[in-house]
Design a protein around this motif. Sequence first.
Motif, PDB file in Angstrom:
ATOM      1  N   MET A  46       0.859  -1.365   0.083  1.00  0.00           N
ATOM      2  CA  MET A  46       0.047  -0.164  -0.029  1.00  0.00           C
ATOM      3  C   MET A  46       0.828   1.326  -0.130  1.00  0.00           C
ATOM      4  O   MET A  46       2.016   1.192   0.527  1.00  0.00           O
ATOM      5  N   ASP A  47       0.360   2.299  -0.401  1.00  0.00           N
ATOM      6  CA  ASP A  47       1.015   3.547  -0.411  1.00  0.00           C
ATOM      7  C   ASP A  47       0.152   4.722  -0.026  1.00  0.00           C
ATOM      8  O   ASP A  47      -0.911   4.408   0.145  1.00  0.00           O
ATOM      9  N   SER A  48       0.460   5.864   0.048  1.00  0.00           N
ATOM     10  CA  SER A  48      -0.316   6.878   0.580  1.00  0.00           C
ATOM     11  C   SER A  48      -1.254   7.541  -0.469  1.00  0.00           C
ATOM     12  O   SER A  48      -2.202   8.296   0.048  1.00  0.00           O
ATOM     13  N   ALA A  49      -0.934   7.068  -1.816  1.00  0.00           N
ATOM     14  CA  ALA A  49      -1.975   7.955  -2.803  1.00  0.00           C
ATOM     15  C   ALA A  49      -3.288   7.475  -2.684  1.00  0.00           C
ATOM     16  O   ALA A  49      -3.953   8.273  -2.680  1.00  0.00           O
ATOM     17  N   VAL A  50      -3.498   6.115  -2.020  1.00  0.00           N
ATOM     18  CA  VAL A  50      -4.734   5.831  -2.218  1.00  0.00           C
ATOM     19  C   VAL A  50      -5.406   6.399  -0.945  1.00  0.00           C
ATOM     20  O   VAL A  50      -6.621   6.725  -1.031  1.00  0.00           O
ATOM     21  N   TYR A  51      -4.892   6.630   0.041  1.00  0.00           N
ATOM     22  CA  TYR A  51      -5.442   7.224   1.249  1.00  0.00           C
ATOM     23  C   TYR A  51      -5.712   8.555   1.100  1.00  0.00           C
ATOM     24  O   TYR A  51      -6.738   9.395   1.524  1.00  0.00           O
ATOM     25  N   SER A  52      -4.856   9.371   0.157  1.00  0.00           N
ATOM     26  CA  SER A  52      -4.890  10.767  -0.047  1.00  0.00           C
ATOM     27  C   SER A  52      -6.197  10.943  -0.821  1.00  0.00           C
ATOM     28  O   SER A  52      -6.961  12.019  -0.389  1.00  0.00           O
ATOM     29  N   THR A  53      -6.543  10.180  -1.730  1.00  0.00           N
ATOM     30  CA  THR A  53      -7.489  10.295  -2.719  1.00  0.00           C
ATOM     31  C   THR A  53      -8.700  10.055  -1.761  1.00  0.00           C
ATOM     32  O   THR A  53      -9.924  10.786  -2.062  1.00  0.00           O
ATOM     33  N   LEU A  54      -8.818   9.139  -0.986  1.00  0.00           N
ATOM     34  CA  LEU A  54      -9.937   8.586  -0.071  1.00  0.00           C
ATOM     35  C   LEU A  54     -10.364  10.107   0.842  1.00  0.00           C
ATOM     36  O   LEU A  54     -11.393  10.479   1.093  1.00  0.00           O
ATOM     37  N   ILE A  55      -9.396  10.579   1.328  1.00  0.00           N
ATOM     38  CA  ILE A  55      -9.323  11.606   2.315  1.00  0.00           C
ATOM     39  C   ILE A  55     -10.009  12.848   1.780  1.00  0.00           C
ATOM     40  O   ILE A  55     -10.751  13.457   2.265  1.00  0.00           O
ATOM     41  N   ARG A  56      -9.680  13.210   0.381  1.00  0.00           N
ATOM     42  CA  ARG A  56     -10.165  14.339  -0.262  1.00  0.00           C
ATOM     43  C   ARG A  56     -11.644  13.971  -0.417  1.00  0.00           C
ATOM     44  O   ARG A  56     -12.460  14.899  -0.487  1.00  0.00           O
ATOM     45  N   ALA A  57     -12.017  12.584  -0.954  1.00  0.00           N
ATOM     46  CA  ALA A  57     -13.617  12.391  -1.381  1.00  0.00           C
ATOM     47  C   ALA A  57     -14.156  12.385  -0.146  1.00  0.00           C
ATOM     48  O   ALA A  57     -15.296  12.876  -0.082  1.00  0.00           O
ATOM     49  N   LEU A  58     -13.862  12.019   0.891  1.00  0.00           N
ATOM     50  CA  LEU A  58     -14.532  12.203   2.298  1.00  0.00           C
ATOM     51  C   LEU A  58     -14.855  13.616   2.676  1.00  0.00           C
ATOM     52  O   LEU A  58     -15.833  14.080   3.073  1.00  0.00           O
ATOM     53  N   PHE A  59     -14.055  14.621   2.348  1.00  0.00           N
ATOM     54  CA  PHE A  59     -14.359  15.927   2.597  1.00  0.00           C
ATOM     55  C   PHE A  59     -15.297  16.421   1.641  1.00  0.00           C
ATOM     56  O   PHE A  59     -16.503  17.041   2.114  1.00  0.00           O
ATOM     57  N   ARG A  60     -15.310  15.887   0.512  1.00  0.00           N
ATOM     58  CA  ARG A  60     -16.334  16.363  -0.556  1.00  0.00           C
ATOM     59  C   ARG A  60     -17.629  15.993  -0.278  1.00  0.00           C
ATOM     60  O   ARG A  60     -18.533  16.680  -0.384  1.00  0.00           O
ATOM     61  N   VAL A  61     -17.850  14.829   0.405  1.00  0.00           N
ATOM     62  CA  VAL A  61     -19.178  14.373   0.748  1.00  0.00           C
ATOM     63  C   VAL A  61     -19.697  14.678   2.360  1.00  0.00           C
ATOM     64  O   VAL A  61     -20.496  13.944   2.807  1.00  0.00           O
ATOM     65  N   ASN A  62     -18.699  15.318   2.728  1.00  0.00           N
ATOM     66  CA  ASN A  62     -19.173  16.027   4.199  1.00  0.00           C
ATOM     67  C   ASN A  62     -19.203  14.918   4.934  1.00  0.00           C
ATOM     68  O   ASN A  62     -19.935  14.376   6.135  1.00  0.00           O
ATOM     69  N   ARG A  63     -18.234  13.934   4.718  1.00  0.00           N
ATOM     70  CA  ARG A  63     -17.954  12.722   5.844  1.00  0.00           C
ATOM     71  C   ARG A  63     -16.537  12.764   6.468  1.00  0.00           C
ATOM     72  O   ARG A  63     -15.752  12.051   6.587  1.00  0.00           O
ATOM     73  N   LYS A  64     -16.185  13.933   7.007  1.00  0.00           N
ATOM     74  CA  LYS A  64     -14.991  14.618   7.415  1.00  0.00           C
ATOM     75  C   LYS A  64     -14.679  13.617   8.632  1.00  0.00           C
ATOM     76  O   LYS A  64     -13.424  13.318   8.961  1.00  0.00           O
ATOM     77  N   GLY A  65     -15.638  13.444   9.575  1.00  0.00           N
ATOM     78  CA  GLY A  65     -15.455  12.335  10.673  1.00  0.00           C
ATOM     79  C   GLY A  65     -14.732  11.270  10.532  1.00  0.00           C
ATOM     80  O   GLY A  65     -14.033  10.453  11.447  1.00  0.00           O
ATOM     81  N   GLU A  66     -14.565  10.725   9.227  1.00  0.00           N
ATOM     82  CA  GLU A  66     -13.991   9.358   8.758  1.00  0.00           C
ATOM     83  C   GLU A  66     -12.483   9.478   8.585  1.00  0.00           C
ATOM     84  O   GLU A  66     -11.915   8.575   8.401  1.00  0.00           O
ATOM     85  N   VAL A  67     -12.317  10.726   8.346  1.00  0.00           N
ATOM     86  CA  VAL A  67     -10.856  11.040   7.927  1.00  0.00           C
ATOM     87  C   VAL A  67      -9.838  10.469   9.182  1.00  0.00           C
ATOM     88  O   VAL A  67      -8.822  10.196   9.094  1.00  0.00           O
TER      89      VAL A  67
END
Length: 482
Positions: A257-278
């Motif tokens: 695994m690398d950080s690219a996958v997690y960075s993508t998911l973090i940005r997507a979580l913010f966009r759909v107002n799911r900041k708490g899952e970050v």
Amino acid sequence: MEKATKISPFRLSTLLRLETNPQIALQLFRNPTPTPNPSKPFRRSARSYDLIVCKLGKARMFAEMENVLHEMNRETRFAAKEALFCRVISFYGRARMPAAARRTFDRIPSFRCRRTIRSFNSLLHVTLGCGDLEGVRSMCRDLDDYGLTPDACTYNVLIRAQVLAGCIEGAWELFDEMRSKGIAPTVSTFGTLVSALCANSMLDDAFRLKERMLTEFKVKPNAYIYTPLIKGLCKSGELDLALQLKEEMLSDKDLVMDSAVYSTLIRALFRVNRKGEVVGILEEMKRIGIKPDVVTYNAMISGFCEDEKDFDAAFETLNEMVRQRCKPDVVSYNTIIAGLCKAGRWSDASELFDDMPRRECCPDVVSHRILFEGLCDAGEFRKARMVLDEMMFKGYKLGAVNMRKLLEGLLSGEKDRILVDSTLFSVAKANGMGLEDWETVVGNIVTEPEKLKVAKLLACLSMRSVVATGTKLAAALVAHNN
């Protein structure tokens, strides 16, 4: 007096390998013995030549590197290996010198070295990396002239060239062609195709190809296959499926695994107002030993600025980066500056912009343009003019839209007419706009036929050797005022 230590060819190679300064390494290569014996010259090994050529190439000391290669060509005790020329071609490629890379490839036979598809692939990769798609096609037409047979690496570069040209159909044709020739696709082949399909919102085709990798070609997907798939799912709003795909990656113990996958998911979580899952994502990264990098932090900064409008949290993320010894880059600051400008906090944006050098990150052209636009939007046209002056001093150019916005803002008050003229003259002197931009801007903001001003402006333009621009600018002024 202590007797000078005798250096053998083997010892010279060891010393060259350990020396990190290319200038000192070259001096050592030139003068390996303190007391040279003209009747018995020092015989350098092939390994010493390889080491010094690579050190000079990495340091972009190309003139010195070519001199060493010229000396090496006169050696009769050994012949250079093709691998060395592949590295030289790559050095020129990184310096964006494709012509020099081609010359290196062409003269390989003069070193009593046989060219194979390996050096051809190196040149092909450099040609593509320099954006010369036509050069790539031309090289492929010359393959038979070189007597070379393409391999999987050759096709991978060609497929990537088709993708960059926006021709997915052509990429598929090459994929079919390599299979018809009995050349097995590699994980890189699939990675290029999957990324292209995802970028063009063809997710169903991308997932089908991923399945074929395993079932038909027995090639196991790696992180470079999963990452574009997850990005594609996030882009299409299928965040839950993206998280499931991430779990699939975790279940494979052999997959790194690398950080690219997690960075993508973090940005997507913010966009759909799911900041708490970050927080859970960050904890998972820590648990499996992946350290957040600058891309990860920038995804969080972007989320705080663009989605949450929480600038305190964005600044705290900057501080956390420093604590974790992850240096913020210019994207980190540009994101916050852009967010502050959009929120109408141009004063805070200006303060952060001015503070960037102290934070060991100099503003780039994007930083200047973001702040310039923000100041214009806030009606702070005189401050925007100061940013423009700094841009011109640094050689940055400003587009017609932004320049027109500044000039129209200055013209909103009669007292600023002089400032408009001085702005035009300053930009002309610095050659700060292209011909089309000049025609667009001047044609829209000049409201009276003032021939003296046209003459002065033409004089400024002539100083920059763009008389043609000045002529068309004069025509634009005349046409506008008639």
